[in-house]
Design an enzyme around this catalytic site. Structure first.
Site, PDB file in Angstrom:
ATOM      1  N   TYR A  47      49.863  14.191 -45.404  1.00 49.87           N
ATOM      2  CA  TYR A  47      50.726  14.165 -43.925  1.00 49.87           C
ATOM      3  C   TYR A  47      52.288  14.619 -43.958  1.00 49.87           C
ATOM      4  O   TYR A  47      52.637  13.695 -43.254  1.00 49.87           O
ATOM      5  CB  TYR A  47      50.084  13.399 -42.273  1.00 49.87           C
ATOM      6  CG  TYR A  47      48.826  13.591 -42.436  1.00 49.87           C
ATOM      7  CD1 TYR A  47      48.275  14.938 -42.316  1.00 49.87           C
ATOM      8  CD2 TYR A  47      47.690  12.485 -41.786  1.00 49.87           C
ATOM      9  CE1 TYR A  47      47.119  14.627 -42.502  1.00 49.87           C
ATOM     10  CE2 TYR A  47      46.681  12.587 -41.840  1.00 49.87           C
ATOM     11  CZ  TYR A  47      46.010  13.229 -41.892  1.00 49.87           C
ATOM     12  OH  TYR A  47      44.552  13.454 -41.471  1.00 49.87           O
ATOM     13  N   HIS A  48      52.318  14.978 -45.549  1.00 55.68           N
ATOM     14  CA  HIS A  48      53.780  14.999 -45.214  1.00 55.68           C
ATOM     15  C   HIS A  48      54.427  16.366 -45.305  1.00 55.68           C
ATOM     16  O   HIS A  48      55.022  16.878 -47.050  1.00 55.68           O
ATOM     17  CB  HIS A  48      54.380  13.668 -47.206  1.00 55.68           C
ATOM     18  CG  HIS A  48      53.972  12.585 -46.965  1.00 55.68           C
ATOM     19  ND1 HIS A  48      53.388  12.189 -48.741  1.00 55.68           N
ATOM     20  CD2 HIS A  48      53.374  11.512 -45.954  1.00 55.68           C
ATOM     21  CE1 HIS A  48      52.723  10.691 -47.792  1.00 55.68           C
ATOM     22  NE2 HIS A  48      52.355  10.624 -47.156  1.00 55.68           N
ATOM     23  N   PRO A  49      54.970  17.348 -44.952  1.00 53.31           N
ATOM     24  CA  PRO A  49      55.466  18.021 -45.249  1.00 53.31           C
ATOM     25  C   PRO A  49      56.282  18.418 -45.097  1.00 53.31           C
ATOM     26  O   PRO A  49      56.995  17.388 -44.547  1.00 53.31           O
ATOM     27  CB  PRO A  49      54.401  19.070 -43.789  1.00 53.31           C
ATOM     28  CG  PRO A  49      54.431  17.937 -43.062  1.00 53.31           C
ATOM     29  CD  PRO A  49      53.645  17.360 -43.567  1.00 53.31           C
TER      30      PRO A  49
END
Length: 552
Positions: free
Chosen positions: A467-469
């Site tokens: 969850y690191h866009p």
């Protein structure tokens, strides 16, 4: 309604800018679609798996089918709540490696080298080692964001660091200080037993001033007149209205929603905009491109002793943890339980860590599903600098439509080689003497999965987003056609408009992205206010002296 500055998004960077701009005497309106962050699910660190799986707090985005992951559609949580993703994340605090920022600078983001950003990291932090060592000279002492460490009382948490040292990796007392490489304690954005989000650190103090206010609503587009951003059009309760900016409009709406808003406003790849009937204000082909993320897999082991957090994984145990936290803000609920970390290099010839390990003293998934085995532990392992790139594009000109999110995960052979190596290096750590009293057997991938082909099958089926866009409004030189913002975060080709959040990262940083996102808000604030940047700090980070010839 009007203000000097209109900020879209009350997330990590948006809250920081609201605080700094209002502190400087400017009037600020922050637009946020999400609701309140009150309640134990968000505030209790140990409950972190809940808010990111709740529609109330999450935009609920999913990727397109990912062709290299067997056509799976992965979830892409983004915070739809005061504090943004800092209110639903895992609270892990990682600045990134010094070389990440030097790379930004060298790729055209002048003024964003490590020497330039280190003083801003120090400005934003109040760091508390809790008696667990560290590099206080490299850390901040009186910033708005409290950063602490877990109690580290679980024997598995200690065993991981000892095993890493036995495997030949150095121990780092502070991966956010002089030396990232090695194994050691994790930092977290937790203070006095509660999540310390950007909302608590920055937005609430800002809103105590008369010149900062919060408006609930869905941002539809930026209103641009004669090449200048003058307002933001929002929808509130079925009514469409505008919030005007005397000075500037600033998008801080995430790596998913900031490019979406730019495109809805006529800023982006011209042919794509025309295909959706949107009038082109500025042809910026880089808008929505350069999408990056971190993927990870869990190497899970069964424990031979009942020492893991599994003992709380029942109704009675959860009741105890919850009650203790509610009454005293202590116990397992007061930690995110990510208390030991590893940053290692996959092979010789890699200058600085390209693999991150999150160690967890329970075998469980982000969605709250434990392994069937009972007591166990796991290491999340994943590459830090994947060469794969995806894109965020419009599905429609309707602001209520979700964008198309396509990461193109695992599209390079390098991704597969790095993942296989990561799994094998974790297995090597788990095989050390420090784990002997606790290790029973491997749950996943499982002892049978030894060949490249079997590991590839496991990765294809089990890799998950961390969850690191980021990266979809790349910061760079004006001459670079793929740059969206210049090094002062101004959108190229439009006046009075900036983007300042994780979307401007030229390349993803080492580790979790909350700290670098807040950094962007802090540094952008000085650019917006026309301040001289903080004096640079030329201290050099630790680089393995034999990195060219040794893996550890």
């Amino acid at each position: 309604m009007k203000a000097d500055y209109v900020i879209v998004g009350a997330g990590s960077a948006g809250c920081a800018m609201a605080y700094r701009l209002s502190e400087a005497g400017k009037s600020v309106i922050v637009i946020e679609h999400g609701g309140t962050d009150a309640g134990p699910f968000i505030q209790m660190p140990g409950a972190l798996s809940y808010p990111m799986n709740m529609k109330r707090y999450d935009w609920g985005y999913r990727t397109e089918p990912e062709p290299h992951l067997g056509g799976r559609r992965l979830v892409c949580p983004r915070g739809k709540v005061i504090g943004g993703s800092s209110s639903i994340n895992g609270m892990i605090y990682v600045r990134g490696h010094a070389r990440d920022y030097d790379h930004w600078r060298d790729q055209g983001a002048a003024g964003w080298g490590y020497a330039d950003v280190l003083p801003y990291f120090q400005r934003l932090e109040s760091w508390h080692s809790g008696g667990h060592g560290g590099d206080p000279d490299w850390r901040g002492k009186d910033g708005p964001l409290h950063v602490t460490r877990g109690a580290r009382t679980n024997p598995l948490t200690q065993a991981f660091v000892e095993a890493g040292a036995q495997a030949g990796y150095g121990i780092t007392g502070d991966y956010n200080g002089h030396r990232q490489e090695g194994v050691g304690p994790f930092d977290m954005t937790v203070w006095e037993g509660e999540r310390w989000s950007a909302a608590k650190a920055y937005l609430r103090p800002a809103m105590k001033q008369k010149n900062c206010s919060l408006v609930r609503g869905l941002a539809r587009r930026v209103v641009i007149e004669n090449g200048r951003a003058v307002a933001v059009e929002i929808e509130q309760g079925g009514q469409i209205t505008q919030i005007a900016a005397n000075g500037e409009v600033i998008l801080a709406a995430s790596a998913i929603n900031s490019p979406k808003l730019l495109m809805l406003s006529g800023i982006g790849p011209a042919a794509h905009l025309r295909a959706h009937g949107i009038e082109v204000v500025a042809d910026r082909p880089g808008v929505g491109q350069n999408l990056q993320d971190h993927l990870e897999v869990y190497v899970q082991a069964a424990a031979s002793q009942p020492v893991s957090l599994y003992k709380y994984w029942n109704l009675l145990g959860k009741a105890y943890v919850g009650a203790r936290w509610l009454l005293t803000k202590t116990g397992p609920g007061a930690s995110n339980q990510f208390e030991s970390a590893g940053f290692i290099r996959s092979r010789a010839g890699v200058e600085y860590p390209d693999l991150q390990i999150h160690f967890l003293p329970i075998a469980v998934r982000y969605d709250g599903q434990t392994a069937a085995e009972g007591h166990g532990f796991q290491a999340h392992i994943g590459p830090m600098r994947s060469p794969s790139r995806g894109a965020v594009t419009l599905t429609s000109s309707d602001p209520k439509s979700d964008p198309r999110i396509f990461f193109n995960y695992m599209s390079h052979e390098q991704d597969w080689a790095d993942f296989r190596q990561g799994i094998r290096l974790v297995r090597d750590i788990f095989a050390q003497d420090a784990f002997k009293p606790f290790y029973s057997h491997e749950i996943q991938p499982g002892d049978a999965a030894q060949s490249d082909e079997m590991l590839d099958d496991f990765i294809r089926d089990h890799a998950e987003s961390a969850y690191h866009p980021c990266g979809t409004c790349k910061m760079g030189a004006k001459e670079d056609p793929m740059s969206v913002v210049d090094p002062e975060t101004r959108v190229i080709g439009v006046d009075g408009l900036r983007v300042a959040d994780s979307s401007i990262f030229p390349r993803i940083t080492n580790g979790n992205l909350n700290a670098p996102s807040i950094l962007v808000g802090e540094k952008a604030s000085d650019h917006i206010l026309g301040k001289t940047p903080l004096p640079s700090d030329n201290r050099q980070p630790w680089i393995h002296p034999e990195w060219e010839t040794a893996q550890r």
